[in-house]
Write a protein that holds these residues in place. Sequence first.
Motif, mmCIF file in Angstrom:
data_model
loop_
_atom_site.group_PDB
_atom_site.id
_atom_site.type_symbol
_atom_site.label_atom_id
_atom_site.label_comp_id
_atom_site.label_asym_id
_atom_site.label_seq_id
_atom_site.Cartn_x
_atom_site.Cartn_y
_atom_site.Cartn_z
ATOM 1 N N ALA A 69 -32.057 -14.361 -6.149
ATOM 2 C CA ALA A 69 -32.588 -14.134 -4.796
ATOM 3 C C ALA A 69 -31.833 -13.022 -4.066
ATOM 4 O O ALA A 69 -32.018 -12.821 -2.866
ATOM 5 N N TYR A 70 -30.999 -12.299 -4.800
ATOM 6 C CA TYR A 70 -30.089 -11.323 -4.166
ATOM 7 C C TYR A 70 -30.818 -10.327 -3.269
ATOM 8 O O TYR A 70 -30.377 -10.036 -2.150
ATOM 9 N N ASP A 71 -31.932 -9.823 -3.759
ATOM 10 C CA ASP A 71 -32.636 -8.769 -3.011
ATOM 11 C C ASP A 71 -33.039 -9.254 -1.611
ATOM 12 O O ASP A 71 -33.036 -8.493 -0.655
ATOM 13 N N GLY A 131 -25.179 -15.454 -0.108
ATOM 14 C CA GLY A 131 -26.224 -14.492 -0.469
ATOM 15 C C GLY A 131 -25.729 -13.307 -1.282
ATOM 16 O O GLY A 131 -26.521 -12.527 -1.803
ATOM 17 N N THR A 132 -24.398 -13.148 -1.359
ATOM 18 C CA THR A 132 -23.823 -12.105 -2.227
ATOM 19 C C THR A 132 -22.781 -12.770 -3.132
ATOM 20 O O THR A 132 -22.402 -13.923 -2.905
ATOM 21 N N SER A 133 -22.312 -12.017 -4.121
ATOM 22 C CA SER A 133 -21.535 -12.680 -5.194
ATOM 23 C C SER A 133 -20.087 -13.016 -4.834
ATOM 24 O O SER A 133 -19.475 -13.867 -5.458
ATOM 25 N N HIS A 134 -19.504 -12.314 -3.888
ATOM 26 C CA HIS A 134 -18.063 -12.473 -3.570
ATOM 27 C C HIS A 134 -17.187 -12.153 -4.784
ATOM 28 O O HIS A 134 -16.126 -12.749 -4.958
ATOM 29 N N LEU A 135 -17.641 -11.219 -5.588
ATOM 30 C CA LEU A 135 -16.841 -10.875 -6.776
ATOM 31 C C LEU A 135 -16.005 -9.608 -6.579
ATOM 32 O O LEU A 135 -15.256 -9.204 -7.476
ATOM 33 N N HIS A 176 -18.605 -9.329 5.049
ATOM 34 C CA HIS A 176 -19.944 -9.126 4.497
ATOM 35 C C HIS A 176 -20.294 -7.624 4.551
ATOM 36 O O HIS A 176 -19.964 -6.945 5.521
ATOM 37 N N ASN A 177 -20.993 -7.140 3.528
ATOM 38 C CA ASN A 177 -21.301 -5.707 3.479
ATOM 39 C C ASN A 177 -22.061 -5.224 4.711
ATOM 40 O O ASN A 177 -21.780 -4.151 5.252
ATOM 41 N N ARG A 178 -23.013 -5.991 5.174
ATOM 42 C CA ARG A 178 -23.793 -5.559 6.343
ATOM 43 C C ARG A 178 -22.874 -5.429 7.561
ATOM 44 O O ARG A 178 -22.984 -4.499 8.345
HETATM 45 C C1 LIG Z 1 -16.936 0.675 5.411
HETATM 46 C C2 LIG Z 1 -17.030 -0.029 4.074
HETATM 47 C C3 LIG Z 1 -15.884 -0.222 3.305
HETATM 48 C C4 LIG Z 1 -15.965 -0.847 2.050
HETATM 49 N N1 LIG Z 1 -14.822 -1.025 1.312
HETATM 50 C C5 LIG Z 1 -14.889 -1.579 0.084
HETATM 51 C C6 LIG Z 1 -13.706 -1.739 -0.707
HETATM 52 O O1 LIG Z 1 -12.599 -1.370 -0.321
HETATM 53 N N2 LIG Z 1 -13.846 -2.331 -1.931
HETATM 54 C C7 LIG Z 1 -15.063 -2.765 -2.396
HETATM 55 O O2 LIG Z 1 -15.123 -3.304 -3.495
HETATM 56 N N3 LIG Z 1 -16.178 -2.591 -1.682
HETATM 57 C C8 LIG Z 1 -16.137 -2.018 -0.459
HETATM 58 N N4 LIG Z 1 -17.289 -1.877 0.276
HETATM 59 C C9 LIG Z 1 -18.590 -2.198 -0.359
HETATM 60 C C10 LIG Z 1 -19.150 -3.610 -0.127
HETATM 61 O O3 LIG Z 1 -19.141 -3.911 1.245
HETATM 62 C C11 LIG Z 1 -18.385 -4.690 -0.881
HETATM 63 O O4 LIG Z 1 -18.224 -4.334 -2.230
HETATM 64 C C12 LIG Z 1 -19.141 -6.022 -0.830
HETATM 65 O O5 LIG Z 1 -19.348 -6.401 0.494
HETATM 66 C C13 LIG Z 1 -18.354 -7.091 -1.559
HETATM 67 O O6 LIG Z 1 -18.994 -8.321 -1.479
HETATM 68 P P1 LIG Z 1 -19.656 -8.980 -2.765
HETATM 69 O O7 LIG Z 1 -18.676 -8.984 -3.883
HETATM 70 O O8 LIG Z 1 -20.228 -10.285 -2.349
HETATM 71 O O9 LIG Z 1 -20.785 -7.916 -3.084
HETATM 72 P P2 LIG Z 1 -22.199 -8.041 -3.826
HETATM 73 O O10 LIG Z 1 -23.241 -7.730 -2.825
HETATM 74 O O11 LIG Z 1 -22.309 -9.301 -4.591
HETATM 75 O O12 LIG Z 1 -22.162 -6.798 -4.830
HETATM 76 C C14 LIG Z 1 -21.655 -6.901 -6.160
HETATM 77 C C15 LIG Z 1 -20.560 -5.906 -6.381
HETATM 78 O O13 LIG Z 1 -21.066 -4.589 -6.290
HETATM 79 C C16 LIG Z 1 -20.068 -3.743 -5.739
HETATM 80 N N5 LIG Z 1 -20.588 -3.172 -4.488
HETATM 81 C C17 LIG Z 1 -21.470 -3.706 -3.632
HETATM 82 N N6 LIG Z 1 -21.742 -2.844 -2.624
HETATM 83 C C18 LIG Z 1 -21.011 -1.754 -2.852
HETATM 84 C C19 LIG Z 1 -20.846 -0.506 -2.175
HETATM 85 N N7 LIG Z 1 -21.515 -0.211 -1.056
HETATM 86 N N8 LIG Z 1 -19.986 0.392 -2.692
HETATM 87 C C20 LIG Z 1 -19.294 0.113 -3.819
HETATM 88 N N9 LIG Z 1 -19.398 -1.028 -4.504
HETATM 89 C C21 LIG Z 1 -20.257 -1.954 -4.029
HETATM 90 C C22 LIG Z 1 -18.852 -4.595 -5.441
HETATM 91 O O14 LIG Z 1 -17.970 -4.483 -6.526
HETATM 92 C C23 LIG Z 1 -19.453 -5.987 -5.355
HETATM 93 O O15 LIG Z 1 -18.542 -7.010 -5.687
HETATM 94 C C24 LIG Z 1 -17.227 -1.267 1.557
HETATM 95 C C25 LIG Z 1 -18.370 -1.073 2.341
HETATM 96 C C26 LIG Z 1 -18.279 -0.462 3.575
HETATM 97 C C27 LIG Z 1 -19.531 -0.238 4.382
#
Ligand SMILES: Cc1cc2nc3c(=O)[nH]c(=O)nc-3n(C[C@H](O)[C@H](O)[C@H](O)COP(=O)(O)OP(=O)(O)OC[C@H]3O[C@@H](n4cnc5c(N)ncnc54)[C@H](O)[C@@H]3O)c2cc1C
Length: 429
Positions: free
Chosen positions: A210-212, A223-227, A317-319
Motif C-alpha cells: 500500500a506504499y504508494d 505507511g513507510t518502511s522506517h528502514l 517523516h519524509n513529507r
Molecule cells: C530535507 C531532507 C533531508 C533528508 N535527509 C535524509 C538523510 O540524511 N538520510 C536518508 O536516508 N534520507 C534522507 N531524506 C530522505 C527521506 O526523507 C528518508 O529517507 C525517509 O523519510 C526515511 O524513512 P523510511 O525509511 O520510512 O523511508 P521509505 O519511504 O520507506 O523509503 C525507503 C528508503 O528509500 C530511501 N529514500 C526514501 N526517500 C528518499 C529520498 N528522498 N532521498 C534518498 N533516499 C530516499 C531511504 O533509504 C528509505 O529508507 C531526506 C529528505 C529530506 C526532504
Amino acid sequence: MNTSIMLFTRDLRLHDNPALTAACAAGDVVPLFVADARILSGPMAAPNRLRFLADALADLREALRAKGADLIVREGDPAQEVARLAHETGATSLHLADDRSRYALSRLAALRDLGLDVTTHPGTTVVPTGDLRPTGGDHYKVFTPYWRAWAATPRRDVLRVPRKISLPDGLYPGELPDLDRPGVSPALAKGGESEARRIMKSWLTGRVAAYDDSRDLLSDDKGTSHLSAHLRFGCASPLELAVAAADHPAFTRQLAWRDFHHQVAAAFPDLSRRDYRPRGTRWRSDDHALKAWEEGRTGVPIVDAGMRQLRHEGYMHNRARLITASYLTRDLGLDWRLGYRCFRHWLADGDLANNPGNWQWVAGTGNDTRPNRTMNPLRQADRYDPDGVYVRRWVPELADLPGRTAHRPWDALDTPDDYPPPLTLPNGG
Ligand SMILES: Cc1cc2nc3c(=O)[nH]c(=O)nc-3n(C[C@H](O)[C@H](O)[C@H](O)COP(=O)(O)OP(=O)(O)OC[C@H]3O[C@@H](n4cnc5c(N)ncnc54)[C@H](O)[C@@H]3O)c2cc1C
C-alpha cells in the motif's frame, strides 16, 4: 591456510555482504571493526547515530559469535590497525565495501599502501555508485533518466550468510567501543541487523503493497518502511530489499533516489558545503527564527510537529522533512546548510549523500528540475494531515483543537497561551 581481513564499515550485516562472502571463500577471516577516532569525534558522530551504531555492533558481534567467529574490535586509525592485525595473523588480503565519500577514499588509499591485496565490493547501494553514467557525463544530474537506467540494470545475486566463518586462533577480540553520549532522542529506534530483518520481513509481507497510497500520509506512522537508518549503517542490504520489493516500483523508486544521491555526492564531494547548481540565492541571517525552527516553536503547527518528531525520535517523516526544509529555506529565507546541520545532528539516518542532496533539492540549488517549486505549509498540512492527527500527536499544546483547526490555531477563538504566534516572515507573509 590463507587469511584475509574483512573490514566492516557501513555494511554492518552478515546477509548479502559481498565483502564478507569473498573473505570467507578465501580461507580464515578476521572480521574487523575499527572504532575510527576521526569519524567518532567528527560532525557525523551525533549521539543518535552513535547509539544506533553501538546497537549495530553489538548485534553483529553476537551474530558472528553464533557462527563460532567474533567481531574483532580495535580503536584508532584503520590502516594502522589493519597493518597490525595483518602482521599478527599473516593475512595477505583485505576486503571491504566500496564507499565513495572523500574520507572513505582517503582511508582506502591508506589501506592500499599497506601492501595487502585489497578488494572493494558492492553492497552499500543497490546499483554500485559510478556504474551508471549518461552518455557524455560522469554522473546523472537528473533523477528520471537515472531511474530508467537504474530499473533496467541487471541485479547481482543476493548472497546468503556465509556457511562458515573461521577465525584465526588466539586473537584478542577487543571491547566494543563506548559510544554513549548525552543527548540521545528518547524514542530513538534500535539499530542492528536482527532488528533490520524483523522490520524488512513485516514490511515486505505487509504494508509495502500500500506504499504508494500511504507514503505521504503524515498520520500513518506505518505507511513507510522506517528502514533508512538501517540502510545508512548497512544493517539492511539495499539490494536484498530492492530485489524482494521488485513488484512495488513506488517503493524501489525511493531506493533509486538513495542511489541517485550517492552518485551525485561521489561526483560532487562538496555536496554538503557548496551549492550543486549555484543560482545566486541570497540567504538571510536570523538566529531567532533559526532557533525557533530547530526547537519546533515557529508557530506553524505542521512545521513544529515535524521538528519535534525529529528531536524525539531521531527520525522525521519524509513529507514533514520536505515541509520543514521548504519553510526554512523558502519562507524564512535561511541557508539550507543551517537546516542540513540541524538534521545531521538529530537524524539516525543522516548521511553525506541523502541529507545534503535532499536539502539542496528543496532549496532549489540541487537536482530538482523545478528549482522554483515552493510548498505552502498550510496547504501541505491540509493535504497530508487532513484531520490534524500528526500535529496533535507532536504538538501537545494543540491536542484539544479539533480537526484542521489544529493547523491554524491562531484562527481558533481560544488559541492556547503556551503556543507561540507564527514567526513574521521576511516577505511579510
Ligand atoms: C530535507 C531532507 C533531508 C533528508 N535527509 C535524509 C538523510 O540524511 N538520510 C536518508 O536516508 N534520507 C534522507 N531524506 C530522505 C527521506 O526523507 C528518508 O529517507 C525517509 O523519510 C526515511 O524513512 P523510511 O525509511 O520510512 O523511508 P521509505 O519511504 O520507506 O523509503 C525507503 C528508503 O528509500 C530511501 N529514500 C526514501 N526517500 C528518499 C529520498 N528522498 N532521498 C534518498 N533516499 C530516499 C531511504 O533509504 C528509505 O529508507 C531526506 C529528505 C529530506 C526532504
